[in-house]
Each structure stands twice: as structure tokens, then as C-alpha cells.
Design an enzyme around this catalytic site. Structure first.
Site, PDB file in Angstrom:
ATOM      1  N   THR A 180       0.845  -1.187   0.000  1.00  0.00           N
ATOM      2  CA  THR A 180       0.000   0.000   0.000  1.00  0.00           C
ATOM      3  C   THR A 180       0.873   1.226   0.000  1.00  0.00           C
ATOM      4  O   THR A 180       2.026   1.174   0.392  1.00  0.00           O
ATOM      5  CB  THR A 180      -0.876   0.088   1.236  1.00  0.00           C
ATOM      6  OG1 THR A 180      -1.688   1.259   1.091  1.00  0.00           O
ATOM      7  CG2 THR A 180      -0.053   0.237   2.488  1.00  0.00           C
ATOM      8  N   GLU A 259      -9.346  11.055  -0.301  1.00  0.00           N
ATOM      9  CA  GLU A 259      -9.615  12.328  -0.961  1.00  0.00           C
ATOM     10  C   GLU A 259     -11.109  12.508  -1.229  1.00  0.00           C
ATOM     11  O   GLU A 259     -11.711  11.758  -1.990  1.00  0.00           O
ATOM     12  CB  GLU A 259      -8.811  12.421  -2.263  1.00  0.00           C
ATOM     13  CG  GLU A 259      -7.324  12.638  -1.962  1.00  0.00           C
ATOM     14  CD  GLU A 259      -6.433  12.518  -3.174  1.00  0.00           C
ATOM     15  OE1 GLU A 259      -5.289  12.986  -3.086  1.00  0.00           O
ATOM     16  OE2 GLU A 259      -6.846  11.957  -4.182  1.00  0.00           O
ATOM     17  N   THR A 387       0.081  21.609  -9.071  1.00  0.00           N
ATOM     18  CA  THR A 387       0.535  22.974  -9.356  1.00  0.00           C
ATOM     19  C   THR A 387       0.479  23.897  -8.150  1.00  0.00           C
ATOM     20  O   THR A 387      -0.141  23.561  -7.154  1.00  0.00           O
ATOM     21  CB  THR A 387      -0.330  23.562 -10.474  1.00  0.00           C
ATOM     22  OG1 THR A 387      -1.700  23.379 -10.117  1.00  0.00           O
ATOM     23  CG2 THR A 387      -0.043  22.868 -11.775  1.00  0.00           C
TER      24      THR A 387
END
Lengths: 387, 387
Positions: A180, A259, A387
Site C-alpha cells: 500500500t 480524498e 501545481t
């Protein structure tokens, strides 16, 4: 022997700092043992595995290691020969500072792919750290290895005199294959190398390898355990149980912090022909974007679970007429749902953890896997990460 | 022979209406030919395929059909024996109204899974429709088969005197396996059954089967072609080219209208050992949620393409050192990108169609696949679809 959550294992020390790789949070962690450890590691199967993985895999071939180095916010993957040279330089710097041979150091790296380490900053930051090692703050260590994680992931158990700590990071690019993201276990148990290897691999297989956030297998997955023996022996079965508990706890923490995730999804498939079939069906459900979004919206659209089962090609064919699908204790297929059932289903899908239970009714094998729902947050985070 | 986009094939008539299955938009389409057609169909491989698929598969075994019936907004899947009886009743009603034998009618159904047809409304709505058939408005037909589609998908070609029309629907649950969502082709070409079958299947394989929106294979995928022969013969190669163009155009329309999509992603993988390897790698890229979100955000995080290649297990191993990755004409790996390159990459990723080109440099085979980016819109639509 009872398991309690408790203090840190004996004989480990650490240096945790910010080298300025991406921002001002900690991005460099070294944990060393006072004595050589019995060690094992499992790593990503990615064809694009970076030098951290290939070097660590080599260094663990003799089942011995004495330190772990983690650089976060940069994966050092797909950087060609310069990436390999950079990884080796980091190992040499750590070896020089700690007095541990480079081949007894495990290295891991996580973050953006295809960007070189800021090597000058690393050289400057590591200068003289060997004199700054202190007792390990495992919470700080768990923070130091984070990338887009929002919380550190830590779990501990005590088995008699023996202490076991596990830390992990990971919120995306999670469909581990044999390993993982990053997870590290530290223990002062005395344990023989073959026993450690067999217990560790079986634990990772049933925990981290059953977790999927987004079907994307990281290039940097690494799971490593160090056992320095300072607390002596404990029964292997107790140790295995404690390790399983710690790993399971970390897996749930990762699923919860995934997320954009708002809910954990747990899928159990039973009465399958074999484990591979059960796991394949369970993964198809937990990875289906349509199942994930339905659970995010608490939309009782259970037909999507049937859809996900239907797309599985397994060696032993599944018979859709024998399949039973449940959400918690509510059976949704093959029954016809009443409006009360639908409302009940909506309630279940509104919980923090949604359990889907599928019975194939063609065999004896079972598998449980974990994942999370899919929300706008995942898009938000991943449309703007590098970014 | 030149291909032009043109008028409708001879000899087809239609009845398109709203039966009130979900809302007030059209949800029922019958298209019949004046004469029996040479026909072929390919269908979902889902184990949970519904009665529309199983009945149509049977009815096309003799390569003959004369009408197609489509019910949208309800898939009639996972409804057990009552679902089968409902599908058969619809066929009998259509047979009685049109005078076509039930075994020469193809049925398709699309929409929510696990909910029964409102059969009373269907009985009422179909009563006497046989007298209301009119010339086919293919645009209205393409609208009548939509679910969450935002635009109808239609493409036409003329080959000499022969006319070819294709319609399709589909915005989610799209990873066709041997077929696609719903797509229907109508032509007045005279063509022998074996030729039609071979041309049709090869076309679907290289177009619809190379499209993926979300890796979820529908339980209702159906692709059917009817050729009634009224316009006579054309060279097979010309017909095949026209069919390929129409199918390709429909695939791009589906990718563009995919749930939440803002951009089409086209991935070409070449110099692979074989087609299967090229397609597997291309699909891994186009299906990666991290690649999809990076393109959504026009984030030049090309390393995620390397990650997606890295997770492919193919029989002939890929050598990461031989791989070359390009976005349009910008080579991103194994080169080191300048700030200008990064800006160029960001521009490319801001276009309506983003082309990713991967060379494996180990063989001669190539594959191109299509998909779309992943945005908040997908979550929005799929968190709330069934209710």
C-alpha cells in the site's frame, strides 16, 4: 493475552524536519533503531516503481534493516538515472549521519511524480542531523509522511511487554497491489525472520490489499515492519492478532481520510467459489463510480450493486438468480422493496460507514474490502494537485 | 465512392411517444421496416443482463428482424420473473399493433435498475398505435431513447443510393463489453447476413468497445443494425467505411455528452506487442480517475499517465525505460520539461479534446480508445439519479 493500546516500542529514535520540498510542513522523517532489526517489506507492483522502491526491495532481501527514511511531497518517480543517483545520495547522507550501513536503511518517497528532488535543500537540511536524534514522537512521524492527507494515521497495541506501532499515509492513488501507499510498523518484539515475513504478508494481504480509494495503483506503495527484539518474545498468535488489529485500524483511517470521502464503504462477499472470486466481486462493487456516488448522495439506487456484480468475469460463473444483496440487514435483491424499505435503505446509506453484503450462494469463500464514496471533493483535490 | 451525410433510409416508419414512465419526455420508440431486414446485434456481457437483452439476443439468432422497440427511463433489469413477463407483454402488444411476428422484433430498455415497468401505462399508451406510424424523425427517435443524455446522438452517411443512419444514447455506466449502451443503425442497403455480421462486429469492436466513461458496464448494452435492402447493393468496403464513420461519430458524441464531462480524452497506444496489450494500457489511462481529474483541471501532472501505465499487468511485460509519453506533439517522458513545455502542456490540456499518445516501443500493434474527464458534474448527476 489482552491487547491494549499503549506506549512506544523501546530502542527507536527519530529526526523529523521540514526540508522545504513543497511547503513548510514536515517532509523528512528518519526513524532508527539502536540495534539491528528483523525486517520485512512489501512494495508496489507498478512497472514505473521509483528508485525508493527498487533500492528498499534490495536492502530488505536479507530480512535485516536498522532505519527508515521517508521523504514526502515528492515521489522521485520517472526521473531516470538522476532519480536513482538522488536516492542513493540520500541514503549515503543518512548512513554517514547515523553510522548505519546504507544497505540496512529503507527509503520511501511519496508525492508528485516526474519531478526531481530539490537536492541542494536536502543536502543542507540533513547536515549534522545525526546529533539531533530524539525519542520518537510517532504522531509527528505520521504527520511528516503526509501529502494531501488531512489527519495523521497511527495505531498501537501492546502484547505483554511488547509494543507495536503502525503509521500510514495515503488519500488517493489507492488500489494497492501487494502493498500500500506508505505504512510502517515498529515493534520491540523478538521474532524470527520467517515468522515475521509470513505474519506480515498475510496481514497486509487481508487489510491494505483489500483497500481501494480510486483504482489507481501508486508507483510508491511500500509497507515495512521493523522488529528490534528489545522487549523479548511473545506468542506468535498474539503478535499476529495485534498486527492485524493495527493494520485494520490504519486501513479504516485511510478510507475515512480518502480524498473527498465522506463515508467508508465496507463490502463483504460470501459463499463464493473461492477467495479470488469473492474479492473480485467485492472490489468491483467498492470501486464502481456509480455505487460510490449513490452512497455519497444516500440515493437508495441498489440496482447499481447488481450492475457491478454483473460486470465481473470470474472463472466460475456467477448465477444472478442465486445472488442475494443486503445493505446492513436490509435485503434488497431479489426482493421487491416497500416504500418503508427504501426509506430504511436511505437511512443506512446516510451512515458514516455503509456495509454492503453480497451472498453468491455457490461456494464457501468470503472476502471483505474497504473503500469510500466519491464526492466533488475528490475532483477538487485532484484537478489541482501538482501545481 | 464519396460519403456524404444525408437523408433517411427508405422503408422505415415510426411511433414515438411519452408513456409517462418517468417524466413527460418521450420514453417509447418503435421503428419498423416495411419489409423484413437482414439484422445483427451485439449485447452486454453482464451477468445481470435483463430480459430485453436475452429476448433480443434470441430473436436475432436467425439474422432477421423487422422492428425495434425501445423503452427508456426504466431498464427492466433485476426484476425476476415479472420483468420477463412484462418484456414479453410489450412485444406481444407491438406485434399485435404492427402485424410483425414477436420473434422479428428487437426490444431494448434503459434507465433505473430494479424497478418494474408501469405496465398499466404501457398498455394504455400502446393501444391503437399501429395506425399512427409515420415517416421516421430520427432526431426525435434519438431523443426518445435518452435518459440523462443532454443531447440526442445521430449520425448519417450516404453511399451511392444507399442511406445509413445511426442513433445512440448513453452518458454513464459506460464501459461497453462487446456492445454498448443503446445504439441502432438503419440502412436500406441490400447486404448478405454474414457480411453484415462481420462488418458490424468489427466496427463495434473498434468504436463503441473502445469507449469508456466510468468503467461501469451497463446491464442493458445493445447495438443493433437493420438492413432492409430497398436501395440495393453497394460495394462492401464502402459500406464498411460508412458504418465505421457513423459509429465513430456517435462514439465521440457520447464521450462529449458523458455525465459531467467537459472534455473528450483520446488515448492512442502504439508499438505494443499485440492489440490486447495496447488496448489494456490505453484503457488504464483513459479510465484513471487521477488522469481524468488532472485533465479536468488542465493540471500538467503528466506523471499520472506514467502511474496508469505502471499499474497494467500484461502478458508481455512493458519496459518503463522504453516508454515514450506525449500530449499532442509535446513529449513529456522521458524528457525533462522546461517551464515553456509545462505551459504548452497546460494549453493542450485546456482543449475540448485532449490526445495522449504512448509508445511502448516493444512491438507493432496499436489501439485508440475514447473517454472523458471527471468533474463535479458526474458526482452531482449520479448522487441523485434514481430518486
Amino acid at each position: 493475552m489482552s491487547l491494549t493500546t499503549s506506549s512506544t516500542p523501546q530502542g527507536f529514535s527519530a529526526f523529523i524536519t521540514n526540508l522545504g520540498i513543497r511547503d513548510t510542513t514536515d517532509d523528512f522523517v528518519v526513524i532508527k533503531s539502536a540495534v539491528p532489526c528483523v525486517a520485512d517489506g512489501v512494495f508496489t507492483q507498478s512497472l514505473f516503481a521509483g528508485p525508493s522502491v527498487t533500492i528498499s526491495r534490495d536492502n530488505l532481501k536479507d530480512s535485516q534493516a536498522q532505519a527508515i527514511v521517508v521523504i514526502s511531497k515528492n515521489a522521485n518517480v520517472a526521473n531516470g538515472a538522476v532519480g536513482i543517483a538522488d536516492a542513493q545520495e540520500v541514503l549515503q547522507l543518512v548512513a554517514a549521519e547515523t553510522g548505519i550501513a546504507a544497505h540496512d536503511i529503507v527509503i520511501a518517497s511519496t508525492g508528485v511524480i516526474g519531478r526531481r528532488y530539490p537536492i541542494e535543500k536536502i543536502r543542507a537540511g540533513l547536515s549534522g542531523f545525526g546529533k539531533k536524534l530524539t525519542a520518537v514522537d510517532f504522531d509527528a512521524a505520521a504527520r511528516g509522511i503526509m501529502t494531501t492527507d488531512t489527519v495523521p494515521k497511527l495505531a498501537t497495541r501492546q502484547i505483554g511487554n511488547v509494543n507495536l506501532v503502525g503509521i500510514a499515509k495515503g488519500v488517493g492513488m489507492i488500489e494497492p497491489n501487494m502493498a500500500t501507499l506508505l505504512t510502517f510498523f515498529f515493534t520491540d518484539a523478538a521474532i524470527e525472520a520467517n515468522s515475521l515475513r509470513s505474519i506480515f504478508r498475510s496481514t497486509i494481504d487481508k487489510t491494505f490489499n483489500c483497500l481501494s480509494v480510486d483504482t489507481d495503483t501508486s508507483t510508491s506503495d511500500s509497507a515495512v515492519i521493523l522488529a528490534n527484539g528489545l522487549a523479548g518474545e511473545v506468542p506468535l498468535e498474539d503478535f499476529a492478532n495485534a498486527l492485524q488489529e493495527v493494520a485494520h485500524e490504519l486501513v479504516l483511517k485511510i478510507a475515512k481520510d480518502a480524498e473527498g470521502a465522506t463515508k467508508i464503504i465496507e463490502v463483504t462477499v460470501d459463499s463464493a467459489i473461492n477467495y479470488a472470486q469473492a474479492k473480485k466481486v467485492a472490489k468491483a462493487i467498492v470501486n464502481s463510480p456509480l455505487v460510490k456516488t449513490a452512497i455519497y448522495g444516500a440515493d437508495p439506487n441498489w440496482g447499481r450493486v447488481a450492475m457491478a456484480i454483473g460486470k465481473c468475469e470470474t472463472e466460475q460463473e456467477i448465477n444472478s438468480e442465486k445472488v442475494v444483496i443486503r445493505f446492513d440487514n436490509v435485503r434488497v435483491y431479489p426482493d421487491t422493496l416497500s416504500p418503508e424499505n427504501l426509506e430504511q435503505l436511505r437511512q443506512i446509506m446516510s451512515q458514516d460507514k455503509v456495509h454492503i453484503h453480497v451472498s453468491l450462494n455457490i461456494g464457501e469463500a468470503a472476502a471483505t474490502v474497504w473503500g469510500c464514496d466519491l464526492s466533488e471533493g475528490y475532483i477538487e483535490i485532484n484537478g489541482k494537485y501538482s501545481t
